[in-house]
Design a protein around this motif. Structure first.
Motif, PDB file in Angstrom:
ATOM      1  N   VAL A 102      -9.389  10.714 -13.361  1.00  0.00           N
ATOM      2  CA  VAL A 102      -8.795   9.824 -12.366  1.00  0.00           C
ATOM      3  C   VAL A 102      -9.667   9.834 -11.120  1.00  0.00           C
ATOM      4  O   VAL A 102      -9.918  10.888 -10.533  1.00  0.00           O
ATOM      5  N   THR A 103     -10.126   8.664 -10.717  1.00  0.00           N
ATOM      6  CA  THR A 103     -10.969   8.559  -9.522  1.00  0.00           C
ATOM      7  C   THR A 103     -10.239   7.913  -8.348  1.00  0.00           C
ATOM      8  O   THR A 103     -10.530   8.221  -7.194  1.00  0.00           O
ATOM      9  N   ASP A 104      -9.296   7.021  -8.634  1.00  0.00           N
ATOM     10  CA  ASP A 104      -8.513   6.373  -7.584  1.00  0.00           C
ATOM     11  C   ASP A 104      -7.115   6.986  -7.588  1.00  0.00           C
ATOM     12  O   ASP A 104      -6.330   6.769  -8.513  1.00  0.00           O
ATOM     13  N   LEU A 105      -6.797   7.738  -6.537  1.00  0.00           N
ATOM     14  CA  LEU A 105      -5.524   8.466  -6.477  1.00  0.00           C
ATOM     15  C   LEU A 105      -4.482   7.758  -5.609  1.00  0.00           C
ATOM     16  O   LEU A 105      -3.459   8.365  -5.286  1.00  0.00           O
ATOM     17  N   THR A 106      -4.744   6.515  -5.242  1.00  0.00           N
ATOM     18  CA  THR A 106      -3.770   5.831  -4.394  1.00  0.00           C
ATOM     19  C   THR A 106      -2.438   5.623  -5.097  1.00  0.00           C
ATOM     20  O   THR A 106      -1.379   5.712  -4.461  1.00  0.00           O
ATOM     21  N   GLU A 107      -2.452   5.378  -6.403  1.00  0.00           N
ATOM     22  CA  GLU A 107      -1.190   5.235  -7.123  1.00  0.00           C
ATOM     23  C   GLU A 107      -0.477   6.574  -7.269  1.00  0.00           C
ATOM     24  O   GLU A 107       0.742   6.627  -7.375  1.00  0.00           O
ATOM     25  N   VAL A 108      -1.252   7.647  -7.262  1.00  0.00           N
ATOM     26  CA  VAL A 108      -0.637   8.974  -7.314  1.00  0.00           C
ATOM     27  C   VAL A 108       0.162   9.218  -6.050  1.00  0.00           C
ATOM     28  O   VAL A 108       1.318   9.673  -6.101  1.00  0.00           O
ATOM     29  N   ILE A 109      -0.418   8.934  -4.875  1.00  0.00           N
ATOM     30  CA  ILE A 109       0.328   9.182  -3.645  1.00  0.00           C
ATOM     31  C   ILE A 109       1.458   8.164  -3.479  1.00  0.00           C
ATOM     32  O   ILE A 109       2.409   8.423  -2.727  1.00  0.00           O
ATOM     33  N   ARG A 110       1.382   7.022  -4.151  1.00  0.00           N
ATOM     34  CA  ARG A 110       2.477   6.059  -4.089  1.00  0.00           C
ATOM     35  C   ARG A 110       3.726   6.619  -4.776  1.00  0.00           C
ATOM     36  O   ARG A 110       4.835   6.521  -4.244  1.00  0.00           O
ATOM     37  N   GLU A 165       0.834  -1.201   0.000  1.00  0.00           N
ATOM     38  CA  GLU A 165       0.000   0.000   0.000  1.00  0.00           C
ATOM     39  C   GLU A 165       0.870   1.253   0.000  1.00  0.00           C
ATOM     40  O   GLU A 165       1.999   1.225   0.500  1.00  0.00           O
ATOM     41  N   PRO A 166       0.385   2.354  -0.570  1.00  0.00           N
ATOM     42  CA  PRO A 166       1.126   3.614  -0.492  1.00  0.00           C
ATOM     43  C   PRO A 166       1.345   4.008   0.960  1.00  0.00           C
ATOM     44  O   PRO A 166       0.481   3.815   1.815  1.00  0.00           O
ATOM     45  N   ARG A 167       2.503   4.594   1.233  1.00  0.00           N
ATOM     46  CA  ARG A 167       2.904   4.883   2.601  1.00  0.00           C
ATOM     47  C   ARG A 167       2.398   6.238   3.086  1.00  0.00           C
ATOM     48  O   ARG A 167       1.979   7.068   2.305  1.00  0.00           O
ATOM     49  N   PHE A 168       2.482   6.436   4.367  1.00  0.00           N
ATOM     50  CA  PHE A 168       2.325   7.672   5.113  1.00  0.00           C
ATOM     51  C   PHE A 168       0.863   8.075   5.293  1.00  0.00           C
ATOM     52  O   PHE A 168       0.128   8.302   4.335  1.00  0.00           O
ATOM     53  N   ALA A 169       0.481   8.179   6.567  1.00  0.00           N
ATOM     54  CA  ALA A 169      -0.918   8.411   6.927  1.00  0.00           C
ATOM     55  C   ALA A 169      -1.440   9.753   6.421  1.00  0.00           C
ATOM     56  O   ALA A 169      -2.574   9.845   5.939  1.00  0.00           O
ATOM     57  N   THR A 170      -0.618  10.812   6.517  1.00  0.00           N
ATOM     58  CA  THR A 170      -1.108  12.134   6.142  1.00  0.00           C
ATOM     59  C   THR A 170      -1.363  12.230   4.644  1.00  0.00           C
ATOM     60  O   THR A 170      -2.241  12.987   4.202  1.00  0.00           O
ATOM     61  N   ALA A 171      -0.626  11.480   3.837  1.00  0.00           N
ATOM     62  CA  ALA A 171      -0.898  11.465   2.401  1.00  0.00           C
ATOM     63  C   ALA A 171      -2.296  10.913   2.132  1.00  0.00           C
ATOM     64  O   ALA A 171      -3.019  11.414   1.261  1.00  0.00           O
ATOM     65  N   MET A 230      -2.339   5.510  10.602  1.00  0.00           N
ATOM     66  CA  MET A 230      -3.277   4.656   9.872  1.00  0.00           C
ATOM     67  C   MET A 230      -3.711   5.419   8.612  1.00  0.00           C
ATOM     68  O   MET A 230      -3.560   6.646   8.553  1.00  0.00           O
ATOM     69  N   PRO A 231      -4.256   4.750   7.628  1.00  0.00           N
ATOM     70  CA  PRO A 231      -4.698   5.448   6.404  1.00  0.00           C
ATOM     71  C   PRO A 231      -6.027   6.158   6.621  1.00  0.00           C
ATOM     72  O   PRO A 231      -7.056   5.790   6.060  1.00  0.00           O
ATOM     73  N   TRP A 232      -6.013   7.190   7.425  1.00  0.00           N
ATOM     74  CA  TRP A 232      -7.245   7.814   7.891  1.00  0.00           C
ATOM     75  C   TRP A 232      -7.676   8.948   6.966  1.00  0.00           C
ATOM     76  O   TRP A 232      -6.889   9.530   6.227  1.00  0.00           O
ATOM     77  N   GLY A 233      -8.950   9.259   7.035  1.00  0.00           N
ATOM     78  CA  GLY A 233      -9.481  10.455   6.395  1.00  0.00           C
ATOM     79  C   GLY A 233      -9.510  10.459   4.893  1.00  0.00           C
ATOM     80  O   GLY A 233      -9.695  11.513   4.284  1.00  0.00           O
ATOM     81  N   ALA A 234      -9.334   9.319   4.231  1.00  0.00           N
ATOM     82  CA  ALA A 234      -9.277   9.321   2.769  1.00  0.00           C
ATOM     83  C   ALA A 234     -10.646   9.559   2.137  1.00  0.00           C
ATOM     84  O   ALA A 234     -10.721   9.962   0.972  1.00  0.00           O
ATOM     85  N   ARG A 235     -11.720   9.331   2.882  1.00  0.00           N
ATOM     86  CA  ARG A 235     -13.087   9.536   2.376  1.00  0.00           C
ATOM     87  C   ARG A 235     -13.973  10.079   3.497  1.00  0.00           C
ATOM     88  O   ARG A 235     -13.673   9.898   4.680  1.00  0.00           O
TER      89      ARG A 235
END
Length: 737
Positions: free
Chosen positions: A209-217, A161-167, A563-568
């Motif tokens: 682009v709807t899924d930005l997880t690869e962007v933050i990766r 998974e992409p790293r860092f909670a604040t991202a 944790m991967p918080w606040g993404a939605r």
């Protein structure tokens, strides 16, 4: 930048000035006297009778000759390929189980030995290229890019998974803008500076682009590569040899361990800052060179017509204007650097600091009102407290926790101190070689004024070093290679110099330090697959709202969970820091907190947060298992989700009452308009337009009586507008603080 500039020979450090008079870059000996004597009163330069012994050839090498590989170049190229294979092939074999074995030193504790050897070979290749008599630009550039990719792409490649909670949290800002098209300052202080999130959301929607997880990766590696472009432009302002320039950029890369390059306004505005100072020093320094016993450390100003300079000025203003609504700190660093450059005579844009100060003051005073209104003393109480801000940012972060993990924090302090000490030595060596450095000193030490503002949540030391790094890295390169190498004597000294050996040793220390300092927090900054699954479960059960309790050692100051918080659904999910009991038997407080949170509330025990408590606070290694066992024994609780990384509880019997509806607050910007505020706002608009026009006239119009009259009249007209604006801001701060 797409501007026509004169092409210079490799190794030549002087460009044509505004008067189109070539300059001879020689030490202040007999050669300098002859060089200056060859310039007549009319500005014409007489051709020398004969070239000095050992001077570089008058005709440059042809493209074919430059591309023809040499035997040492082939050897170093093969060594570079071997370094990359050694680095990446074993690292690709790391899986989640191997990453779970990380210790207090972080990622370096599980990296295979061949990977570490490959990292060292990258340093050896670059240092060997500095030993060559000819500049191998292509191989130097490829080695530099390979170093950036190897250092910053490692977690993106080996972690699931992409790293860092604040991202992940910043994805929630984009999600909210995409759903509502608005900003809500009451939800988060960062909504008072929504520029980055608004632009990112617009670009993502425009690109579909709807899924930005690869962007933050891949964002950290990408933005680190982008940082190189303004740095290459910045070194054009240096009066230095090619070795010093490449070494400065290399040290910048090896010192980029601060960790602010994740998907964030800070990482993006830092790129704007680098472009800002590069344009400022390359095209807008004072054009005249005062000859004395010491020469300026900067090369001549790049030639540009008035129309081109006007365009560049608008680019500078645009860069600054883009940072003001995007980040709290970066505009102040830009403003400070520009103002000091003007004061020390290294910038001719004398009116620009006033314009920029007005823009910042207007944004903070009006648009960021929710940020300071009502808690003025809490935000600005640390202004002027340099000692407390330094201690909070440095020694305050090295308290408690694992003794092994403390080495990561000490390594950061030593690396930052070492680079700054090498920068000071670079200034001294340049001074010893009859060069005076001012611009790089400004870039290095002006950011330290940030300690006089506030502790910035204990991160001010990291931000100060990050902003000081461009100047410090280039000065560090000059410490190893202080000569310009344009005379036969200097080139002879460079041939027998042991500076490349010193660069090799420094590079090995910085490379090893980077792997510890940058990835030392990876045991808890890494995002695990089970934590992503748990957060998706929370989002699926957040109708109409939900409270998520997480474990913290300090519920007042430590409010950022690992944790991967606040993404939605940021307005629907309330994250409640709950005191983690030092004794895992005492779980009654957790049960009570869950009851007090109301219906539809959950308690999450996740691996990353527990690892943080163990390494940074000092909780025992058996604390998690004992805590879960005691929570399982409580009859009031039931498990709703269990996987390898998360255990989540809720109450068997939900508390009475309705689940509250989300209340994000009013849409921003929230500006309290009083009569004084209206007058001040109108004065601000007129003042910004007048000051901008004034600077454009200063740059674009040829000096003369009409230009002088315009500058004088606009100055006197701007004074009453400035007085009205200041009075309006004072009235706002005094009545709404």
């Amino acid at each position: 930048m797409g501007l026509p500039v004169e092409e210079r020979e490799p190794g030549s450090e002087a460009s044509l000035g505004p008067a189109e008079v070539p300059e001879v870059d020689a030490p202040f000996t007999g050669e300098a006297v002859q060089a200056r004597a060859s310039v007549g009163e009319s500005g014409a330069v007489r051709e020398p009778e004969a070239p000095s012994p050992g001077a570089p050839p008058d005709t440059p090498l042809s493209l074919r000759d430059r591309l023809r590989p040499s035997r040492p170049g082939v050897v170093l190229g093969c060594l570079l390929v071997s370094a990359l294979l050694l680095y990446w092939v074993p690292a690709l074999g790391l899986d989640e189980a191997a990453l779970d074995r990380m210790g207090g030193l972080g990622l370096i504790s599980v990296l295979p030995m061949p990977t570490l050897v490959g990292a060292a070979l990258l340093v050896v290749v670059f240092a060997s290229l500095l030993w060559r008599t000819r500049e191998h630009q292509g191989l130097l550039l490829f080695t530099l890019l390979a170093t950036v990719v190897s250092l910053h792409a490692l977690p993106a490649v080996i972690e699931t998974e992409p790293r860092f909670a604040t991202a992940w949290q910043h994805l929630g800002f984009l999600d909210y803008i995409d759903r509502t098209g608005s900003a809500v300052p009451d939800l988060d202080a960062r909504w008072s500076w929504p520029g980055f999130f608004a632009v990112a959301a617009f670009v993502a929607k425009a690109c579909g682009v709807t899924d930005l997880t690869e962007v933050i990766r891949w964002w950290p590696m990408t933005v680190q590569l982008l940082y190189l472009a303004p740095l290459f432009l910045l070194v054009r302002s240096l009066r230095a040899g090619w070795r010093a320039k490449w070494t400065g950029i290399w040290i910048f890369v090896l010192s980029g361990w601060v960790g602010q390059d994740y998907f964030s306004p800070q990482g993006f505005t830092y790129l704007l800052y680098l472009a800002f100072v590069a344009i400022l020093l390359v095209w807008f320094r004072a054009p005249r060179v005062l000859w004395s016993t010491r020469r300026p450390g900067e090369a001549e100003v790049e030639p540009a017509g008035r129309r081109q300079q006007a365009v560049l000025l608008m680019v500078l203003i645009g860069l600054f204007a883009a940072t003001v609504p995007a980040h709290q700190l970066t505009p102040f660093v830009m403003l400070g650097v520009l103002a000091v450059l003007v004061l020390v005579g290294r910038s001719e844009l004398r009116g620009l600091p006033i314009l920029f100060a007005v823009v910042v003051a207007v944004w903070i005073g009006f648009m960021a009102e929710p940020y300071w209104s009502g808690h003025f003393d809490d935000l600005f109480g640390g202004v002027g407290g340099v000692g407390s801000n330094v201690s909070t940012s440095v020694s305050g972060r090295i308290q408690g926790g694992s003794s092994t993990h403390k080495l990561v924090l000490y390594t950061r302090v030593l690396l930052a101190g070492g680079v700054l000490a090498l920068a000071c030595w670079g200034w001294w060596r340049r001074r010893d070689h009859k060069y005076r450095e001012r611009s790089l000193l400004v870039l290095t030490f002006v950011p330290f004024l940030g300690f006089g503002m506030q502790s910035y949540g204990g991160e001010m030391a990291l931000r100060v070093f990050m902003f000081a790094l461009p100047g410090a890295a280039l000065l560090a390169g000059l410490a190893l290679f202080p000569r310009t190498g344009v005379t036969a004597e200097e080139r002879d000294k460079d041939r027998v110099s042991l500076a490349p050996v010193a660069a090799l040793l420094a590079g090995l220390l910085l490379m090893g330090g980077f792997l510890v300092a940058r990835w030392g927090n990876e045991p808890f900054e890494r995002i695990r697959p089970g934590e992503v699954a748990a957060m998706n479960y929370v989002y699926e059960h957040d109708k109409p709202s939900v409270r998520l309790l997480w474990l913290s050692n300090d519920t007042v100051d430590n409010v950022t969970p690992a944790m991967p918080w606040g993404a939605r659904d940021m307005e629907k999910v309330e994250y409640v820091p709950t005191l983690a009991p030092s004794d895992p038997v005492l779980v009654s407080g957790l049960v009570k907190s869950l009851k007090d949170a109301g219906p539809n509330s959950y308690l999450m025990i996740n691996r990353s947060q527990v690892t943080y408590l163990q390494l940074d606070v000092g909780y025992s290694t058996t604390w998690e298992s004992r805590l879960v066992r005691n929570l399982d024994d409580r009859q009031e609780l039931k498990k709703v989700l269990v996987n390898d990384d998360v255990t989540m509880y809720t109450l068997r019997k939900q508390p009475a009452g309705k689940v509250p509806k989300p209340d994000p607050g009013p849409i921003g910007p929230q500006v309290t308009w009083t009569p004084w505020s209206v007058v001040g706002g109108l004065a601000a608009v007129a003042l910004v337009l007048m000051l901008t026009a004034r600077e454009v006239v200063r740059v674009a119009v040829r000096p003369g009586v009409r230009q002088l009259q315009w500058l004088q009249s606009s100055f006197w007209f701007s004074l009453p507008l400035l007085a009205v604006l200041l009075a309006s801001l004072v009235q706002r701060f005094m009545t709404m603080k």
